[in-house]
Design a protein around this motif. Structure first.
Motif, PDB file in Angstrom:
ATOM      1  N   LEU A  16      97.789  13.365  29.311  1.00  0.00           N
ATOM      2  CA  LEU A  16      97.391  14.360  28.248  1.00  0.00           C
ATOM      3  C   LEU A  16      98.001  13.912  27.029  1.00  0.00           C
ATOM      4  N   ALA A  17      97.358  13.685  26.037  1.00  0.00           N
ATOM      5  CA  ALA A  17      97.942  13.497  24.728  1.00  0.00           C
ATOM      6  C   ALA A  17      98.232  14.905  24.079  1.00  0.00           C
ATOM      7  N   SER A  62     104.299  12.702  21.295  1.00  0.00           N
ATOM      8  CA  SER A  62     104.635  11.656  20.187  1.00  0.00           C
ATOM      9  C   SER A  62     105.865  12.075  19.762  1.00  0.00           C
ATOM     10  N   ALA A  63     107.070  11.222  19.921  1.00  0.00           N
ATOM     11  CA  ALA A  63     108.236  11.272  19.512  1.00  0.00           C
ATOM     12  C   ALA A  63     108.360  10.450  18.114  1.00  0.00           C
ATOM     13  N   GLY A  70     101.312   8.688  19.254  1.00  0.00           N
ATOM     14  CA  GLY A  70     101.135   9.181  17.915  1.00  0.00           C
ATOM     15  C   GLY A  70      99.714   8.874  17.139  1.00  0.00           C
ATOM     16  N   LYS A  71      99.566   7.700  17.451  1.00  0.00           N
ATOM     17  CA  LYS A  71      98.355   7.056  16.672  1.00  0.00           C
ATOM     18  C   LYS A  71      97.216   7.403  17.481  1.00  0.00           C
ATOM     19  N   ARG A  76      92.378  10.763  17.080  1.00  0.00           N
ATOM     20  CA  ARG A  76      91.358  11.431  17.893  1.00  0.00           C
ATOM     21  C   ARG A  76      91.588  13.008  18.236  1.00  0.00           C
ATOM     22  N   GLY A  77      92.699  13.100  17.983  1.00  0.00           N
ATOM     23  CA  GLY A  77      93.426  14.476  18.420  1.00  0.00           C
ATOM     24  C   GLY A  77      93.747  14.570  19.633  1.00  0.00           C
TER      25      GLY A  77
END
Ligand code: ZN
Length: 136
Positions: A16-17, A62-63, A70-71, A76-77
């Motif tokens: 999961l982002a 994202s670090a 990060g992208k 896309r959230g």
């Protein structure tokens, strides 16, 4: 056809982002009762692992804005980033993917956050889902 996957393909983890691991740990760990599993950071992301039976949920933060996570979040959230399937024979699985015309992101397996061999398949070949294969 030889049986190359006697244990069958399993769900290893769902990635999961997230914008904040700290913000979501209370939900997954404390409210839903999923024990934390230590994982190394990888691909420019901080990773928190949470056990869900024999599978994991990985919170990917994202670090580095230029990292894949990060992208992804910028475009896309936050949300479901990828699904990882465990296979017994990654080289054999990749060979079968190639033979089936599946587009590979990783032509050669590499080591992932769980220190196991992994390779990603391109979403263009998988119905829009980023698929990771992991050998164990
Ligand atoms: Zn993964």
């Amino acid at each position: 056809m030889p049986q190359s996957n006697p244990r069958g393909t399993r769900i290893a983890h769902i990635g999961l982002a997230v914008t904040s691991i700290e913000g979501l740990l209370p939900l997954y760990r404390d409210v839903l009762g999923m024990p934390e599993v230590p994982l190394d950071d990888a691909d420019g992301a901080r990773i928190a692992g949470l056990a869900a039976g024999e599978s994991l949920v990985e919170l990917l933060e994202s670090a580095d804005p230029g990292s894949p996570i990060g992208k992804f979040i910028a475009k896309r959230g936050p949300g479901i980033h990828h699904v990882c399937f465990a296979v017994d024979d990654l080289d054999g699985s990749l060979e079968r993917c190639r033979a089936a015309g599946i587009r590979l992101i990783d032509e050669v397996p590499r080591l992932g956050a769980e220190k196991k061999r992994i390779a990603f398949l391109h979403p263009a070949s998988t119905g829009g889902v980023l698929v990771e294969l992991m050998e164990y």
